[in-house]
Design an enzyme around this catalytic site. Structure first.
Site, mmCIF file in Angstrom:
data_model
loop_
_atom_site.group_PDB
_atom_site.id
_atom_site.type_symbol
_atom_site.label_atom_id
_atom_site.label_comp_id
_atom_site.label_asym_id
_atom_site.label_seq_id
_atom_site.Cartn_x
_atom_site.Cartn_y
_atom_site.Cartn_z
ATOM 1 N N GLY A 92 0.824 -1.206 0.000
ATOM 2 C CA GLY A 92 0.000 0.000 0.000
ATOM 3 C C GLY A 92 0.852 1.248 0.000
ATOM 4 O O GLY A 92 2.064 1.208 -0.223
ATOM 5 N N PHE A 94 1.801 3.120 2.427
ATOM 6 C CA PHE A 94 2.720 3.330 3.529
ATOM 7 C C PHE A 94 3.489 2.081 3.935
ATOM 8 O O PHE A 94 4.088 2.034 4.992
ATOM 9 C CB PHE A 94 1.966 3.888 4.741
ATOM 10 C CG PHE A 94 1.420 5.252 4.495
ATOM 11 C CD1 PHE A 94 2.252 6.346 4.464
ATOM 12 C CD2 PHE A 94 0.076 5.438 4.261
ATOM 13 C CE1 PHE A 94 1.757 7.616 4.226
ATOM 14 C CE2 PHE A 94 -0.435 6.697 4.025
ATOM 15 C CZ PHE A 94 0.410 7.781 4.003
ATOM 16 N N LYS A 111 1.492 -5.934 8.718
ATOM 17 C CA LYS A 111 1.639 -4.695 7.957
ATOM 18 C C LYS A 111 2.916 -4.009 8.424
ATOM 19 O O LYS A 111 3.026 -3.597 9.581
ATOM 20 C CB LYS A 111 0.431 -3.794 8.159
ATOM 21 C CG LYS A 111 0.502 -2.502 7.352
ATOM 22 C CD LYS A 111 -0.773 -1.691 7.525
ATOM 23 C CE LYS A 111 -0.735 -0.421 6.716
ATOM 24 N NZ LYS A 111 -1.970 0.382 6.886
ATOM 25 N N ASP A 208 -10.912 5.920 2.674
ATOM 26 C CA ASP A 208 -10.177 5.195 1.639
ATOM 27 C C ASP A 208 -10.835 3.840 1.365
ATOM 28 O O ASP A 208 -10.156 2.830 1.232
ATOM 29 C CB ASP A 208 -8.713 5.006 2.057
ATOM 30 C CG ASP A 208 -7.819 4.658 0.867
ATOM 31 O OD1 ASP A 208 -8.198 4.978 -0.283
ATOM 32 O OD2 ASP A 208 -6.746 4.064 1.078
#
Length: 400
Positions: A92, A94, A111, A208
């Site tokens: 993604g 970030f 993540k 988002d």
């Protein structure tokens, strides 16, 4: 040579050597000073970031009682095989997402926020603060976190079927999602949004919502993920504005993309786009019909007005559809993507309309609608608008 000349030559050589040595020393000194300054700035930056992390961990973490397990970095490295390439399942704005297996054989998704991201720490804080409080079957579950060395990691439950985008935009995998499963996914996303907008302790605007941020579990149930861009409101507040517009082109509502105004209705607009994509199997961004050059919104709008809405349907669905549900979802999607926020339904109204046979209002012309002849329509698609975004002085667009 005379003795006096020899002596003068010797003195000249000594002076020249002294000058060279002094010059070299001065240059070395300047380099050392420059290196010291650079290192000091780097150390200060790292110290500031670590201080921010520790302040967050000590103050917000304990004060808000996050009740989240802390994962040791070595545990995550072992689970992901040191973030091996073959363990990478997504990427993604970030950072990257890796699949991992813990010692107790639990599957996890990690993540990993990018170190080079200037907004990584804010992203991390926001996601931990929000998701730690959210408990809903249509929202991805955060299992824990890790702040160690220079790593900022979030540990989620693993979704074996990955993102919704990997199915609806793939002609082969799309056949695995018949209409009943797609309708189930649509309703699940709407229930997750209703929880964020109305049923959670704080009103949360995702900002988002898109196909890749809807994950599918082993039973193809949807779970909304990625809350790094989300904003919270307390009390009766339901809208806000920002000078930093973040999100994904093709899903952003017009008032948010151009004026930085966001509300629950901007999430509803994104949901409407998502509905069109699930129904048609086409991506909103980059789609232009080969015959009329309309974008996905414009194509759906034209078909609706010409009485041919079912032509929007994904070809791989075949005859598995309940046509009344399909027509209702197309109708609802056009209500959600209307130009004016006040014309769009709330997400609770969306859920009511999805589950009933009651009459719905006629949709008005949508936002980002592209006519083939520019003289025929009032609104421009994002393809054209992107060339004029430099004229917007109050908004910084940061697409993902």
């Amino acid at each position: 040579m005379l003795a006096s000349e020899l002596e003068a030559s010797h003195v000249h050589k000594i002076k020249r050597a002294v000058i060279v040595a002094a010059t070299v020393a001065a240059v070395c000194g300047m380099l050392l000073v420059g290196l010291y300054i650079c290192r000091s700035r780097t150390n200060l930056k790292v110290k500031t970031e670590r201080s921010g992390i520790m302040d967050y961990q000590n103050n917000e973490g304990h004060n808000e009682d996050l009740d989240l397990p802390f994962f040791d970095l070595s545990t995550i490295i072992c689970a992901t095989e040191n973030f091996a390439i073959n363990k990478k399942i997504g990427e993604g704005g970030f950072g990257s997402v890796y699949m991992g297996i813990l010692e107790d054989e639990r599957e996890i998704a990690v993540k990993r926020l990018a170190r080079c991201s200037g907004q990584g720490l804010n992203e991390f804080k926001n996601e931990v603060r929000l998701i730690s409080k959210l408990q809903h079957r249509n929202l991805v579950k955060l299992l824990g976190y890790c702040i160690q060395q220079e790593e900022k990691l979030l540990v989620y439950e693993y979704m074996p079927n990955k993102g919704l985008d990997s199915f609806i935009f793939d002609q082969t995998k799309g056949k695995l999602l018949d209409w009943s499963k797609r309708f189930h996914i649509i309703c699940g996303i709407a229930r997750g949004l209703q929880y964020l907008h109305q049923d959670s302790r704080l009103r949360i605007i995702h900002r988002d919502l898109k196909a890749s941020n809807v994950l599918l579990d082993s039973e193809m149930s949807p779970k909304i993920s990625d809350f790094g861009m989300a904003r919270t409101f307390g009390g009766d507040q339901s809208d806000g504005n920002t000078k930093r517009v973040v999100g994904t082109y093709g899903y952003m509502a017009p008032e948010y993309a151009f004026d930085g105004l966001f509300s629950t209705k901007s999430d509803v607009f994104s949901f409407g786009i998502l509905l069109l994509e699930i129904i048609s199997g086409k991506k909103s961004r980059g789609f232009y019909h080969p015959n009329n050059k309309h974008n996905l919104i414009g194509h759906a709008w034209i078909l609706w007005n010409e009485g041919r809405p079912l032509e929007l349907l994904d070809e791989c669905l075949g005859e598995s559809c309940t046509m009344s549900e399909v027509l209702r979802c197309i109708h609802l999607s056009l209500l959600c993507v209307q130009q004016r926020p006040e014309d769009r339904p709330s997400i609770s109204s969306v859920l009511v309309m999805l589950g009933s046979e009651s009459a719905m209002p006629q949709p008005k012309q949508p936002g980002f609608f592209l006519e083939k002849d520019s003289n025929e329509g009032q609104f421009l698609t994002s393809k054209h608008e992107s060339s004029s975004t430099n004229e917007i002085t109050i908004t910084l667009l940061e697409a993902r």
